[in-house]
Design a protein around this motif. Structure first.
Motif, PDB file in Angstrom:
ATOM      1  N   ARG A  90       0.834  -1.202   0.000  1.00 23.09           N
ATOM      2  CA  ARG A  90       0.000   0.000   0.000  1.00 23.09           C
ATOM      3  C   ARG A  90       0.871   1.255   0.000  1.00 23.09           C
ATOM      4  N   GLU A  91       1.923   1.208   0.792  1.00 27.01           N
ATOM      5  CA  GLU A  91       2.814   2.366   0.853  1.00 27.01           C
ATOM      6  C   GLU A  91       3.448   2.645  -0.513  1.00 27.01           C
ATOM      7  N   LEU A 135       0.711   4.040  -2.838  1.00 23.31           N
ATOM      8  CA  LEU A 135       0.304   5.413  -2.517  1.00 23.31           C
ATOM      9  C   LEU A 135       1.381   6.432  -2.865  1.00 23.31           C
ATOM     10  N   SER A 136       2.637   5.998  -2.868  1.00 23.37           N
ATOM     11  CA  SER A 136       3.716   6.945  -3.172  1.00 23.37           C
ATOM     12  C   SER A 136       3.619   7.460  -4.604  1.00 23.37           C
ATOM     13  N   PHE A 157       0.752   8.441  -5.964  1.00 22.29           N
ATOM     14  CA  PHE A 157      -0.439   9.279  -6.110  1.00 22.29           C
ATOM     15  C   PHE A 157      -0.266  10.601  -5.374  1.00 22.29           C
ATOM     16  N   PHE A 166      -5.917  -1.312  -1.836  1.00 22.27           N
ATOM     17  CA  PHE A 166      -4.971  -0.466  -2.591  1.00 22.27           C
ATOM     18  C   PHE A 166      -5.666   0.621  -3.423  1.00 22.27           C
ATOM     19  N   PRO A 180      -7.714   3.432  -1.063  1.00 23.68           N
ATOM     20  CA  PRO A 180      -6.817   4.412  -0.434  1.00 23.68           C
ATOM     21  C   PRO A 180      -6.181   5.361  -1.452  1.00 23.68           C
ATOM     22  N   ALA A 181      -5.874   4.869  -2.654  1.00 21.42           N
ATOM     23  CA  ALA A 181      -5.270   5.742  -3.675  1.00 21.42           C
ATOM     24  C   ALA A 181      -6.264   6.817  -4.108  1.00 21.42           C
ATOM     25  N   LYS A 238      -6.574   9.375  -1.409  1.00 20.46           N
ATOM     26  CA  LYS A 238      -5.407  10.259  -1.382  1.00 20.46           C
ATOM     27  C   LYS A 238      -5.529  11.327  -2.473  1.00 20.46           C
ATOM     28  N   VAL A 261      -5.930   9.635   4.311  1.00 24.86           N
ATOM     29  CA  VAL A 261      -5.788   8.272   3.801  1.00 24.86           C
ATOM     30  C   VAL A 261      -6.212   7.309   4.894  1.00 24.86           C
TER      31      VAL A 261
END
Ligand code: AMP
Ligand code: MG
Length: 437
Positions: free
Chosen positions: A27-28, A31-32, A34, A339, A342-343, A346, A352
């Motif tokens: 997930r991290e 998200l990086s 977006f 995944f 959360p994106a 964000k 988030v």
């Protein structure tokens, strides 16, 4: 017969666990890629659920003037001191004022003005006596002129709502970053705003891949199935706050996939299902890799272990993040929850966060056979202030109807062989207990 090879394969897979990403690591990484999207100005009614991209200041006092909190009589508190049911205080009624009007009479000692809730308090008055504390009901013709008996004393300020109590002129009533819920939409209107500057909603292209797929509504030829992922995922995108852009079905060939990807390049993200797991036509992976960058991950979860993630080159230095979910419909939706959602949150500038979780007592065990985090489809119910969770039956990731019955995903952690009946588990709620039908 299958004993030998199967044992070997499991042996190999268990060694591969070290290379698997945890759900959090995956997930991290996702998200990086977006960013919060730019803001747009739009009518307040169209902005529900979006995040405010400006501080909102009130240009005036709300309420704009002292006004009555009750239907009654505007008085000077001193005029009715000592009034009681046994010793009423008689006042001379000199006029009336309703909400939206401007009082044309002032109040002085011994004088009252009939007043309605929300009406400006007349000059000289410092309190309102509600109808219930007068003898109005006992008078044959109560009206705006005449006499009224007050049956209760009131302190100064009683039933008067002071100007600026809700918001003072110049006060910030909503801060940048606020999520627009009904209350926020109401506050925007209360300061006279008909539009607001909010973070724009992400356009999310949704693409299914597979030669076996048929568009719902079309006839079903032998060997084919309907494309349910496009629709389930697009609905999930909408529910998360995004704007789905349905690309339809790409066939497992170069031309078809290239054409579909072209259509999705002006979106803020692309979500595909199927086509990138082991055993698929390499062409799908090849094309995605050629058009940008693609990584194939194994995530320590069940369902939705295979995850593809990459960037598609959209020209002009722009790239579109691409989330490649597994093909099995339950895997696609569960993967989206961890995944995709959360994106989208964000990009919308929302904090988030995953869905809310509850702790529930299991009615039956959840088994974890291969050290992956199990997201089991569960029905959470509440009884006597405690949550219980039961499973929705067979947990194969192709059984989409088992997802229909679930209102949450009960989690067995990756490092436990099982969560037994009677134990407490964390359940990621897709809906709340009262929303199960
Ligand atoms: P794949 O990842 O292509 O091997 O697909 C895994 C399984 O998911 C296969 O049984 C596919 O038929 C099924 N599947 C793939 N895409 C879809 C879709 N869009 N709707 C429903 N089932 C699908
Ligand atoms: Mg396929």
């Amino acid at each position: 017969m299958r004993g030998g090879p199967l044992v070997d394969r499991e042996h190999i897979e268990s060694h591969h666990h070290e290379q698997m990403l945890s759900v959090e690591e995956a997930r991290e990484r996702v998200l990086s890629f977006f960013r919060v999207l730019p803001a747009e100005r739009k009518p307040i009614m169209a902005a529900l659920g979006q995040v405010l991209a400006e501080d909102v200041v009130s240009g005036f006092d709300i309420p704009p003037m002292d006004n009555s909190a009750m239907d009654g009589y505007a008085v000077q508190a001193a005029s009715v001191s000592g009034a009681a049911p046994g010793s009423p205080r008689a006042l001379r009624v000199v006029g009336a004022v309703a909400a939206g009007q401007i009082p044309d009479r002032a109040v002085s000692e011994g004088v009252a003005v009939r007043i309605m809730t929300g009406a400006p308090v007349p000059q000289g008055a410092d309190a309102v006596v509600p109808f219930e504390d007068t003898d109005e009901a006992r008078r044959p013709a109560s009206g705006s002129i005449g006499e009224i008996g007050v049956l209760a004393a009131v302190p100064p300020g009683a039933n008067v709502r002071p100007a600026g109590q809700d918001a003072a002129k110049g006060e910030v009533v909503l801060r940048k970053g606020a999520v627009l819920r009904p209350a926020e939409v109401g506050v925007l209107a209360s300061v006279g705003r008909s539009d607001a500057v909010v973070v724009r909603r992400p356009r999310v292209a949704v693409l299914a891949t597979g030669d076996e797929l048929t568009e719902p509504g079309d006839g079903l030829a032998p060997g084919k199935i309907y494309d349910s992922n496009s629709y389930g995922l697009a609905a999930a995108v909408t529910q998360a706050g995004g704007l789905p852009l349905m690309l339809g079905i790409a066939r497992d060939d170069l031309h078809s996939l290239n054409a579909k990807i072209e259509e999705g390049l002006n979106a803020d993200a692309l979500i595909t299902s199927a086509g990138v797991s082991k055993g698929d036509y390499d062409i799908v992976k090849d094309i995605l890799m050629k058009r940008g960058a693609l990584e194939l991950w194994s995530v320590r979860m069940r369902p939705a272990k295979p995850l593809a993630f990459g960037r598609l080159d959209a020209g002009g230095g722009r790239s579109v993040p691409h989330l490649g979910l597994p093909g099995n419909p339950v895997s696609a939706l569960v993967g989206f929850e961890q995944f995709g959602r959360p994106a989208i949150r964000k990009m919308m500038g929302r904090p988030v966060s995953l869905r809310p979780s509850v702790q529930a007592v299991l009615d039956e065990p959840i088994y974890n056979t291969d050290s992956r985090r199990v997201y089991a489809r569960a029905v959470v119910t509440e009884a006597d202030g405690a949550y219980r969770a039961r499973l929705t039956g067979h947990q194969s990731s192709n059984l989409l109807t088992s997802m229909v019955r679930a209102n949450g995903l009960a989690i067995c952690p990756e490092d436990l062989p099982l969560k037994d009946a009677g134990e407490t588990v964390s359940v990621q709620m897709l809906d709340w207990p009262e929303e199960v039908f």
